[in-house]
Design a protein around this motif. Structure first.
Motif, PDB file in Angstrom:
ATOM      1  N   VAL A   1       0.848  -1.197   0.000  1.00 23.87           N
ATOM      2  CA  VAL A   1       0.000   0.000   0.000  1.00 23.87           C
ATOM      3  C   VAL A   1       0.882   1.245   0.000  1.00 23.87           C
ATOM      4  CG1 VAL A   1      -1.797  -1.244   1.252  1.00 23.87           C
ATOM      5  CG2 VAL A   1      -0.217   0.200   2.527  1.00 23.87           C
ATOM      6  N   ARG A   2       0.444   2.271  -0.706  1.00 23.85           N
ATOM      7  CA  ARG A   2       1.125   3.571  -0.721  1.00 23.85           C
ATOM      8  C   ARG A   2       0.403   4.492   0.268  1.00 23.85           C
ATOM      9  NH1 ARG A   2       3.860   6.595  -4.598  1.00 23.85           N
ATOM     10  NH2 ARG A   2       5.071   4.656  -4.776  1.00 23.85           N
ATOM     11  N   ILE A   3       1.084   4.820   1.381  1.00 23.30           N
ATOM     12  CA  ILE A   3       0.454   5.668   2.385  1.00 23.30           C
ATOM     13  C   ILE A   3       0.562   7.135   1.979  1.00 23.30           C
ATOM     14  CG2 ILE A   3       0.859   3.988   4.200  1.00 23.30           C
ATOM     15  CD1 ILE A   3       3.137   5.797   5.207  1.00 23.30           C
ATOM     16  N   SER A   4      -0.306   7.983   2.532  1.00 25.42           N
ATOM     17  CA  SER A   4      -0.319   9.395   2.140  1.00 25.42           C
ATOM     18  C   SER A   4       0.481  10.276   3.085  1.00 25.42           C
ATOM     19  CB  SER A   4      -1.760   9.899   2.029  1.00 25.42           C
ATOM     20  OG  SER A   4      -2.481   9.692   3.224  1.00 25.42           O
ATOM     21  N   ILE A   5       0.410  10.036   4.409  1.00 24.51           N
ATOM     22  CA  ILE A   5       1.218  10.787   5.364  1.00 24.51           C
ATOM     23  C   ILE A   5       2.019   9.810   6.208  1.00 24.51           C
ATOM     24  CG2 ILE A   5      -0.331  12.772   5.456  1.00 24.51           C
ATOM     25  CD1 ILE A   5      -1.390  11.638   8.138  1.00 24.51           C
ATOM     26  N   GLY A   6       3.106  10.308   6.805  1.00 32.01           N
ATOM     27  CA  GLY A   6       3.994   9.439   7.557  1.00 32.01           C
ATOM     28  C   GLY A   6       3.874   9.621   9.055  1.00 32.01           C
ATOM     29  N   GLY A   7       4.645   8.805   9.786  1.00 35.97           N
ATOM     30  CA  GLY A   7       4.644   8.862  11.238  1.00 35.97           C
ATOM     31  C   GLY A   7       5.610   7.841  11.800  1.00 35.97           C
ATOM     32  N   SER A   8       5.590   7.687  13.132  1.00 38.17           N
ATOM     33  CA  SER A   8       6.527   6.777  13.788  1.00 38.17           C
ATOM     34  C   SER A   8       5.849   5.547  14.379  1.00 38.17           C
ATOM     35  CB  SER A   8       7.281   7.514  14.900  1.00 38.17           C
ATOM     36  OG  SER A   8       6.370   8.029  15.855  1.00 38.17           O
ATOM     37  N   LYS A   9       4.516   5.494  14.359  1.00 38.21           N
ATOM     38  CA  LYS A   9       3.784   4.317  14.812  1.00 38.21           C
ATOM     39  C   LYS A   9       2.699   3.982  13.800  1.00 38.21           C
ATOM     40  CE  LYS A   9       4.407   4.793  19.828  1.00 38.21           C
ATOM     41  NZ  LYS A   9       3.703   4.925  21.135  1.00 38.21           N
ATOM     42  N   VAL A  10       2.478   2.674  13.610  1.00 35.34           N
ATOM     43  CA  VAL A  10       1.554   2.194  12.582  1.00 35.34           C
ATOM     44  C   VAL A  10       0.626   1.159  13.201  1.00 35.34           C
ATOM     45  CG1 VAL A  10       1.404   0.973  10.366  1.00 35.34           C
ATOM     46  CG2 VAL A  10       3.286   2.552  10.790  1.00 35.34           C
ATOM     47  N   ARG A  11      -0.599   1.109  12.712  1.00 34.21           N
ATOM     48  CA  ARG A  11      -1.501  -0.009  13.004  1.00 34.21           C
ATOM     49  C   ARG A  11      -2.366  -0.233  11.778  1.00 34.21           C
ATOM     50  NH1 ARG A  11      -4.533   2.484  18.136  1.00 34.21           N
ATOM     51  NH2 ARG A  11      -4.879   0.259  18.510  1.00 34.21           N
ATOM     52  N   ILE A  12      -2.940  -1.439  11.658  1.00 39.39           N
ATOM     53  CA  ILE A  12      -3.748  -1.758  10.482  1.00 39.39           C
ATOM     54  C   ILE A  12      -5.168  -2.113  10.903  1.00 39.39           C
ATOM     55  CG2 ILE A  12      -1.706  -2.593   9.250  1.00 39.39           C
ATOM     56  CD1 ILE A  12      -2.914  -5.460   9.569  1.00 39.39           C
ATOM     57  N   ARG A  13      -6.059  -2.004   9.950  1.00 40.43           N
ATOM     58  CA  ARG A  13      -7.462  -2.381  10.165  1.00 40.43           C
ATOM     59  C   ARG A  13      -7.812  -3.494   9.182  1.00 40.43           C
ATOM     60  NH1 ARG A  13     -12.808  -1.474   8.500  1.00 40.43           N
ATOM     61  NH2 ARG A  13     -14.295  -1.022  10.165  1.00 40.43           N
ATOM     62  N   LEU A  14      -8.373  -4.578   9.707  1.00 39.24           N
ATOM     63  CA  LEU A  14      -8.850  -5.688   8.895  1.00 39.24           C
ATOM     64  C   LEU A  14     -10.367  -5.762   9.010  1.00 39.24           C
ATOM     65  CD1 LEU A  14      -6.229  -8.374  10.019  1.00 39.24           C
ATOM     66  CD2 LEU A  14      -6.091  -6.830   8.059  1.00 39.24           C
ATOM     67  N   SER A  15     -11.000  -6.425   8.057  1.00 40.30           N
ATOM     68  CA  SER A  15     -12.458  -6.521   8.095  1.00 40.30           C
ATOM     69  C   SER A  15     -12.938  -7.845   7.516  1.00 40.30           C
ATOM     70  CB  SER A  15     -13.097  -5.369   7.306  1.00 40.30           C
ATOM     71  OG  SER A  15     -14.507  -5.516   7.255  1.00 40.30           O
ATOM     72  N   ASN A  16     -13.945  -8.394   8.175  1.00 40.64           N
ATOM     73  CA  ASN A  16     -14.673  -9.566   7.675  1.00 40.64           C
ATOM     74  C   ASN A  16     -16.138  -9.166   7.491  1.00 40.64           C
ATOM     75  OD1 ASN A  16     -15.271 -12.224   6.927  1.00 40.64           O
ATOM     76  ND2 ASN A  16     -15.420 -12.946   9.040  1.00 40.64           N
ATOM     77  N   GLU A  17     -16.346  -7.951   6.999  1.00 40.60           N
ATOM     78  CA  GLU A  17     -17.685  -7.359   6.963  1.00 40.60           C
ATOM     79  C   GLU A  17     -18.694  -8.194   6.192  1.00 40.60           C
ATOM     80  OE1 GLU A  17     -19.835  -3.165   5.684  1.00 40.60           O
ATOM     81  OE2 GLU A  17     -17.782  -3.197   6.428  1.00 40.60           O
ATOM     82  N   PHE A  18     -18.275  -8.810   5.094  1.00 43.85           N
ATOM     83  CA  PHE A  18     -19.219  -9.546   4.255  1.00 43.85           C
ATOM     84  C   PHE A  18     -19.102 -11.059   4.420  1.00 43.85           C
ATOM     85  CE2 PHE A  18     -18.540  -5.399   2.311  1.00 43.85           C
ATOM     86  CZ  PHE A  18     -19.851  -4.965   2.200  1.00 43.85           C
ATOM     87  N   GLY A  19     -18.318 -11.492   5.389  1.00 44.13           N
ATOM     88  CA  GLY A  19     -18.168 -12.922   5.627  1.00 44.13           C
ATOM     89  C   GLY A  19     -19.286 -13.486   6.475  1.00 44.13           C
ATOM     90  N   SER A  20     -19.590 -14.754   6.263  1.00 45.79           N
ATOM     91  CA  SER A  20     -20.583 -15.458   7.085  1.00 45.79           C
ATOM     92  C   SER A  20     -19.912 -16.419   8.064  1.00 45.79           C
ATOM     93  CB  SER A  20     -21.552 -16.232   6.188  1.00 45.79           C
ATOM     94  OG  SER A  20     -20.860 -17.179   5.399  1.00 45.79           O
TER      95      SER A  20
END
Length: 417
Positions: A66-85
């Motif tokens: 992924v190409r991020i837009s702004i930078g920083g010194s700490k990162v976290r990610i978001r995952l989703s199973n929104e459409f999973g059964s």
């Protein structure tokens, strides 16, 4: 000598003082935590799979760039199973700076945890946010995010038009490996919907909310040539600490589901729930006009210009409740769009009349805080219903790289002051 009662009283007073001190310390820590601001630096709107997709992954690692837009010194990610059964088990996850191909820059790989655990189960319909990890990342840098799927995993939540290589490994967990044995390659996103950066409280985010023209359909894979990418580069070059979050979904509509849920239905998730959002750019509606009456949707509901405008009004009101400024973008030209394809009939003269009516309202109603006139940016100056040939990808609906660049460069950065 002190009486037994006096000693007990002294002990009680000391305990109360200690508790008050602990409370004060806890309050100070809470205030410090509140001062830390998490801002989205990259997003991909989740949707159910459409068209040709892999059936599942099993005992494999997925590496997504992924190409991020702004930078920083700490990162976290978001995952989703929104459409999973069914629940989805993530056996391990990691993040690092992307190198060449599927490689990761030496020394940059960091394991990710979820509530302190290496594994996380994505429950049906639910997201999961990783714990923060220390990693210095610059604006416009590429991150490699690795997810190990130990069991046979149905790919029910994706982002269809990733326009970036997603590599799938040979059997095994390669989340801790800089090298990567590529067994398969796709250009979709799997379960990954966001990357957040820790930043100062003044940092803001812009959401670009739209369909395939915001998603970047027909732009060059791995080139980050979507118009929001161009906007992010311009903001970075101008020294603005403003993130750009692309929440486009190819085929999406204001009022109807089909390619993901409708714009009205996903507005809360993709715009209003994003942290530190100050502006949203809405470029959505051409599919409400174009889809009905085609082979893909022969009996689709015919939407009038007034129907689409009513949808815009709802999004505007919902954004303003959150003090988010709303920028309307005119619908771009589409004469002969998708001719000779299953969507034959996407363009008709009647549909063009409705597009013009929607654009007239966007330009003249004063309902939006301001507008971006993308229609006039890429229209043929001699035939306004068509995309100018230098900007046409060939399907007469989607711009090419030059067209997306012209769109991104046409945005006045003063809109975001």
């Amino acid at each position: 000598m002190f009486s037994k009662r006096a000693v007990l009283l002294a002990v009680l007073i000391a305990a109360v003082i200690a508790a008050l001190g602990a409370h004060a310390t806890g309050s100070a820590l809470a205030q410090t935590a509140l001062a830390q601001t998490w801002v989205g630096t990259w997003t991909a709107s989740p949707q159910p799979p459409r068209g040709v997709m892999p059936a599942s992954f099993s005992n494999q690692t997925v590496r997504q760039i992924v190409r991020i837009s702004i930078g920083g010194s700490k990162v976290r990610i978001r995952l989703s199973n929104e459409f999973g059964s069914k629940p989805v088990l993530i056996g391990a996850a990691s993040v690092g700076l992307a190198g060449k191909g599927a490689e990761i820059v030496a020394g940059s790989l960091r394991p990710l945890t979820f509530g302190g655990a290496k594994k996380v189960t994505l429950l049906p319909g639910a997201p999961a946010l990783s714990d923060p990890v220390e990693l210095n990342v610059a604006a416009l840098s590429d991150l490699a995010i690795n997810l190990y799927l130990p069991a046979a995993t149905e790919l029910a939540t994706v982002h269809q038009v990733g326009l970036q290589n997603t590599d799938v490994s040979a059997p095994g967990d390669f989340t801790a490996s800089a090298e990567f044995p590529v067994a398969d390659r796709f250009t979709h996103r799997f379960f990954l919907t966001g990357v957040l950066i820790e930043s100062n409280p003044s940092t803001r985010a812009i959401v670009t909310f739209g369909d395939s023209i915001t998603d970047g359909t027909n732009s060059t894979v791995n080139a980050n040539g979507r118009w929001p990418d161009v906007l992010a580069r311009r903001l970075k070059d101008a020294g603005a600490a403003i993130a750009v979050l692309n929440q486009g979904i190819s085929g999406n509509r204001v009022l109807s589901d089909g390619a993901g849920v409708s714009g009205l239905a996903r507005f809360e998730r993709d715009v209003l729930s994003q942290p530190a959002v100050s502006h949203v750019v809405i470029l959505l509606g051409i599919n409400d006009i174009g889809w009905p009456g085609t082979a893909i949707e022969p009996n689709g509901i015919i939407r009038t210009a007034d129907d689409i405008v009513a949808g815009y009004k709802q999004m505007i009101e919902r954004a303003r409740v959150r003090s988010i400024k709303v920028i309307g973008a005119t619908l771009t030209p589409f004469e002969n769009a998708l001719a000779g394809r299953p969507n034959q009939g996407y363009f008709t003269l009647d549909k063009e009349v409705r597009r013009l009516a929607v654009n007239h309202w966007i330009r003249t109603s004063g309902a939006f805080d301001t507008i971006i006139d993308f229609d006039r940016v890429i229209a043929d100056p001699r035939r306004s219903e068509a995309i100018a040939a230098p900007y046409d990808s060939g399907d007469h609906l989607h711009p090419n790289d030059a067209g997306y660049r012209a769109m991104g460069e046409a945005v006045d950065l003063k809109l975001f002051q």
